[in-house]
Design a protein around this motif. Structure first.
Motif, PDB file in Angstrom:
ATOM      1  N   GLU A 218       0.826  -1.208   0.000  1.00 57.36           N
ATOM      2  CA  GLU A 218       0.000   0.000   0.000  1.00 57.36           C
ATOM      3  C   GLU A 218       0.856   1.252   0.000  1.00 57.36           C
ATOM      4  N   TYR A 219       1.858   1.310   0.878  1.00 64.02           N
ATOM      5  CA  TYR A 219       2.602   2.568   0.943  1.00 64.02           C
ATOM      6  C   TYR A 219       3.475   2.773  -0.292  1.00 64.02           C
ATOM      7  N   ILE A 220       3.943   1.701  -0.911  1.00 66.18           N
ATOM      8  CA  ILE A 220       4.711   1.870  -2.148  1.00 66.18           C
ATOM      9  C   ILE A 220       3.837   2.495  -3.221  1.00 66.18           C
ATOM     10  N   MET A 221       2.619   1.994  -3.379  1.00 64.84           N
ATOM     11  CA  MET A 221       1.726   2.523  -4.407  1.00 64.84           C
ATOM     12  C   MET A 221       1.288   3.952  -4.081  1.00 64.84           C
ATOM     13  N   ARG A 222       0.879   4.202  -2.835  1.00 65.88           N
ATOM     14  CA  ARG A 222       0.369   5.529  -2.472  1.00 65.88           C
ATOM     15  C   ARG A 222       1.494   6.567  -2.462  1.00 65.88           C
ATOM     16  N   ASP A 223       2.624   6.213  -1.877  1.00 66.08           N
ATOM     17  CA  ASP A 223       3.733   7.172  -1.800  1.00 66.08           C
ATOM     18  C   ASP A 223       4.271   7.500  -3.189  1.00 66.08           C
ATOM     19  N   ALA A 224       4.418   6.482  -4.031  1.00 65.40           N
ATOM     20  CA  ALA A 224       4.923   6.720  -5.391  1.00 65.40           C
ATOM     21  C   ALA A 224       4.009   7.683  -6.139  1.00 65.40           C
ATOM     22  N   LYS A 225       2.711   7.511  -5.964  1.00 61.84           N
ATOM     23  CA  LYS A 225       1.743   8.392  -6.616  1.00 61.84           C
ATOM     24  C   LYS A 225       1.898   9.822  -6.115  1.00 61.84           C
ATOM     25  N   GLN A 226       2.029   9.998  -4.795  1.00 62.05           N
ATOM     26  CA  GLN A 226       2.128  11.334  -4.221  1.00 62.05           C
ATOM     27  C   GLN A 226       3.486  11.986  -4.475  1.00 62.05           C
TER      28      GLN A 226
END
Length: 496
Positions: A218-226
């Motif tokens: 989750e944090y890889i996907m969300r952080d990469a997006k942000q």
């Protein structure tokens, strides 16, 4: 088909509905139905599009302990370098809960509904114990000589949440008793009891074996997006190919052999996020400044809260910043808002802290004077402290400054083959674990990276080019001398 009726709840786009298929896909609806509970809330999310969670999760979300996560940024102070990285632990935690739900459905495990709900709640509450500015708070406490981790604190705050919000009876409606609360705490901490046959339950939220869990996905996907990172990582495909494998009577999480390259990408992209974002040199400078500001304020800034005394009278208690983790009521008031609280203070005792924060706002950040690839260990730590001491001796009085240092560290697979601890299975034998190695031509043999950074506490706006050049030259000379002298030499001590 009936329309879902809006409900003002957690401040997000949420709905309750009479029919389980009113909103969202049949796949999302079936997650809640398979656990024997009606869907309670639908949330529009920037990463997962639509999230559907059972009502018990909404009961937890609508508590002060969980709402606090809105004011704890996911990536600490990285937003001061990457302006769009302002997302919080709040939406990340909901995303982890969602993917835990999908993970349980896809892996095909035969477990009771109460245990499934426990996994969801562990995913939802796994970050309740994060301090202000996320992981930076742990480094602040370490600088104060306090060893503290957010995972055990998350378990403490979760129990506090259940007790103070009267959720015990609510949990019982779903078949969750006190032992289930303890089970959720173990899932949050990743603490696996001895002789546990369903080992896989502890790998979903906090996988301490190989690091592949829904929290990291989750944090890889969300952080990469942000962060604006253009990753092509398909986590949904990975979660679509999970299963349960068994070895010596113990069940573990397994992944289909054909997605080995996608799993390798998880490790690679996580390392890239550390290199380019989380541990970016400017981010480290900002972190060191904020830690200095918190240390300067620690003895003078108090967090106050109310609580009844032994006679039932309400009294006001208070503690300093570095002690708030000892008091749940104080901890709930410790959020990223501390930055503005300190910045807007007028107390003379907080002037030093305020000046550091003002410099951060003006982008007059600590100046990098030295960087070198260097493995961290006892010998290297001594070299680091010697460098800081000698630079301070050389320039501290002259430039009215101090020096700070830190290591940038990350690895792909904890310094070894990242796939070595992952259990795979093939189509013919889906319950039998197999091992697969990474292609060494794809990743360098050295999976570990460590770099020493040394900063001057004066910003570039306060230094001339000549001053910066002299510090950089002296830092390099000191390093070369210390390196040539070896770890056991004392001839280059400060004051020589």
């Amino acid at each position: 088909m009936k329309r879902a009726r809006p409900q003002v709840s957690s401040g997000m786009d949420t709905f309750t509905d009479d029919d389980s298929d009113d909103i969202g896909s049949d796949t999302e609806s079936s997650c809640c139905i398979e656990m024997g509970v009606p869907p309670g809330v639908v949330i529009a999310d920037s990463v997962h599009n639509t999230i559907r969670l059972p009502q018990i999760c909404l009961d937890v979300i609508d508590t002060p302990e969980f709402q606090r996560l809105r004011t704890v940024k996911q990536c600490g102070v990285c937003n001061l370098v990457y302006p769009s990285a302002t997302h919080s632990r709040f939406e990340h935690s909901i995303g982890v809960c969602h993917w835990a739900q999908v993970f349980l459905r896809n892996c095909g495990a035969s477990i009771s509904n109460d245990k499934k709900l426990c996994v969801l709640l562990a995913g939802l509450c796994h970050d309740l114990g994060h301090g202000p500015f996320s992981h930076l708070w742990e480094r602040f406490l370490m600088a104060r000589g306090i060893k503290w981790k957010h995972e055990p604190n998350s378990a403490i705050i979760f129990k506090h949440l259940v007790e103070t919000n009267g959720l015990g009876p609510v949990f019982k409606k779903y078949g969750l008793e006190e032992e289930h609360v303890d089970f959720i705490c173990r899932l949050i901490e990743g603490e696996v009891p001895e002789h546990e046959d369903n080992f896989f339950l502890y790998e979903i939220i906090a996988n301490k074996d190989n690091g592949l869990d829904v929290d990291k996905f989750e944090y890889i996907m969300r952080d990469a997006k942000q962060f604006g990172q253009a990753f092509t990582l398909d986590i949904n495909r990975i979660i679509d190919h999970v299963g349960i494998v068994e070895k010596d009577g113990v069940k573990y999480i397994g992944f289909r052999d054909k997605i080995k390259d996608a799993l390798l990408d998880v490790f690679v992209y996580r390392a890239k996020l550390h290199r380019d974002c989380y541990q970016h040199r400017t981010c480290k400078a900002v972190e060191l400044m904020l830690i200095d500001a918190l240390i300067a304020a620690d003895e003078y800034f108090q967090i106050a809260w109310e609580e009844p005394d032994s006679t039932g009278m309400v009294v006001v208690r208070s503690c300093k910043l570095s002690e708030c983790h000892k008091h749940p009521e104080a901890f709930l008031k410790a959020t990223d808002c501390l930055f503005q609280d300190l910045l807007n203070s007028t107390s003379p005792e907080l002037r030093k802290s305020r000046m550091i924060l003002e410099a951060m706002g003006k982008r007059d950040l600590y100046t990098l004077v030295f960087m070198e690839d260097l493995e961290q260990g006892p010998e290297q730590n001594k070299m680091e402290s010697d460098m800081v001491a000698r630079l301070t001796e050389s320039f501290g009085s002259q430039y009215n400054c101090e020096f700070r240092s830190c290591f940038v560290k990350f690895s792909i697979g904890e310094g070894g083959d990242p796939l070595s601890k992952v259990k795979f299975f093939n189509k013919r034998q889906p319950s039998v674990p197999i091992n697969i190695k990474s292609k060494k031509s794809f990743i360098k043999d050295d999976y570990h990276f460590s770099e020493l950074l040394v900063f001057c506490t004066k910003g570039k706006k306060s230094l001339t080019k000549e001053q910066m050049d002299s510090m950089e030259s002296e830092a390099t000379s000191i390093y070369e001398e210390l390196k040539a002298a070896g770890p056991n030499s004392t001839s280059l001590a400060v004051g020589k």
